[in-house]
Design a protein around this motif. Structure first.
Motif: not given
Length: 313
Positions: A24-25, A198-199, A207-209, A251-252
Motif C-alpha cells: 500500500p502507498p 512528479h512529487a 515523502r517516500d524519498l 520524481p527521480l
C-alpha cells in the motif's frame, strides 16, 4: 497538478493497482520489519520463474568485518565478453537476493553474461556508508576474481550504488567498462524538474524519498558526499560509458537526465532515455506491461553492447 490518467495507460494502471494490493502507498508508516515483510511478499507475487537456460548459485564475499552474500547466475553456454555486477533497489532498507532474483536471471539469459547479484547491508541497522562500502568491496572482489570486463548495473537505490562505485573506481586498473542505471536516485536538486512535477507520482513520492534518505543516513547531514549522491561530484571526467533509463512518472527522472548531461559535458559517453508513461519500479511489471517489456529489452541490449565494448547509442 500532473494528470496521470492521461500519462499512464491501462496496463500500467493495472500493475500499479496490483502492486498497491500488496504494498500500500502508506507502507512507509509501518515499522521497518513490517515494510520488509510486505515488500518481500510483493516481490514473490511478481516472480515469474527462471528462463530454462539459467542456473543460480549462492556464495559470499569475505571482508575483514563480515561476509557479503551474493548470487551468481549463469547460462548453459555463457558469453565470455563480460560479467555483470548487479545492485538491487529497495530504498537502501528493503530487498535482497530474492527480491530481484527473476530480474537478474532474465538479464543473464538475455545477455548471456554471468550476473552476480550483491546483497549489500541495509539501513537502519547499517547506515551510510555501509551499503556503498559493500558495493565497492563487491567490485574489488570481482576485479580480483574475474579476468573478464566488469559491467555495473542497478535499479533505484542500486543505480545509486553502481554510479557511486563508478566514481570511486575511475583510477582502478580494472575500472568498470560501463554502467547501466535504471531509474536511479543520484542526489539531484529536489527543488526543480521531476521532483516537483512528479512529487506525488504513483509508486514513489517525495515523502517516500525523504523517508529513505533519513533512514539511510541516520538523519545525519551528508551534503556533498559523492558516495551518497554521485551528482554532488565536481568531476565527471573518465567515467565509463553510461546508459541511464528512467520512468517519466517518477520524481527521480531528472536525476538520470542531469547525470547523463554531466558526463557528456565532461567529454564522456552517456545515453539517457526516459520511458513515457512508466512509473518507478516498473521492472517488476515487465511481464504485464508492454512498455515495461520493451524497456527491459532495451536494458538487456544496453548491457550486452556495453559488455562487448561497443556503443549503446
Amino acid at each position: 497538478m500532473t494528470d496521470y490518467e492521461k500519462l499512464i495507460d491501462a496496463e500500467t494502471w493495472a500493475f500499479i493497482e496490483r502492486t498497491n494490493s500488496y504494498y500500500p502507498p502508506d507502507t512507509v508508516d509501518y515499522t521497518i520489519d513490517e515494510q520488509r515483510e510486505i515488500y518481500d511478499r510483493m516481490c514473490r507475487a511478481f516472480h515469474a520463474g527462471y528462463p530454462e537456460s539459467v542456473t543460480a548459485e549462492g556464495s559470499t564475499i569475505s571482508t575483514p568485518t563480515h561476509a557479503i552474500p551474493i548470487r551468481t547466475y549463469r547460462t548453459a553456454a555463457p558469453e565470455a565478453s563480460a560479467m555483470v555486477l548487479y545492485f538491487h533497489g529497495g530504498g537502501f532498507i528493503l530487498g535482497g537476493l530474492d527480491s530481484h532474483d527473476g530480474i537478474c536471471a532474465e538479464l543473464c539469459a538475455g545477455s548471456g553474461y554471468e550476473v552476480v547479484s550483491v546483497d549489500y547491508r541495509l539501513a537502519p541497522e547499517h547506515i551510510h556508508p555501509a551499503s556503498f562500502d559493500d558495493a565497492l568491496a563487491a567490485f574489488e572482489w570481482a576485479a580480483a576474481a574475474y579476468k573478464r570486463p566488469i559491467l555495473l548495473c542497478g535499479d533505484s537505490a542500486g543505480g545509486n550504488l553502481a554510479a557511486a562505485v563508478s566514481h570511486a573506481t575511475r583510477g582502478h586498473k580494472r575500472h568498470p567498462v560501463g554502467q547501466v542505471l535504471i531509474y536511479p536516485g543520484l542526489g539531484g536538486d529536489t527543488s526543480k524538474g521531476s521532483y516537483i512535477t512528479h512529487a506525488e507520482a504513483p509508486m514513489l513520492t517525495m515523502r517516500d524519498l525523504e523517508f529513505y534518505k533519513n533512514i539511510r543516513t541516520g538523519g545525519i547531514d551528508r551534503t556533498g558526499d559523492i558516495t551518497l549522491a554521485p551528482l554532488a561530484d565536481a568531476d565527471f571526467a573518465n567515467l565509463p560509458p553510461t546508459v541511464i533509463v528512467t520512468a517519466e512518472c517518477d520524481p527521480l527522472s531528472s536525476d538520470g537526465e542531469a547525470y547523463g548531461r554531466r558526463i557528456e559535458a565532461a567529454g564522456g559517453k552517456a545515453w539517457w532515455h526516459e520511458e513515457p508513461g512508466l512509473v518507478h519500479g516498473y521492472l517488476r511489471g515487465r511481464h504485464l506491461i508492454s512498455r515495461a517489456r520493451a524497456s527491459f529489452g532495451r536494458i538487456i541490449e544496453a548491457v550486452t553492447v556495453l559488455g562487448k565494448g561497443e556503443r549503446a547509442w
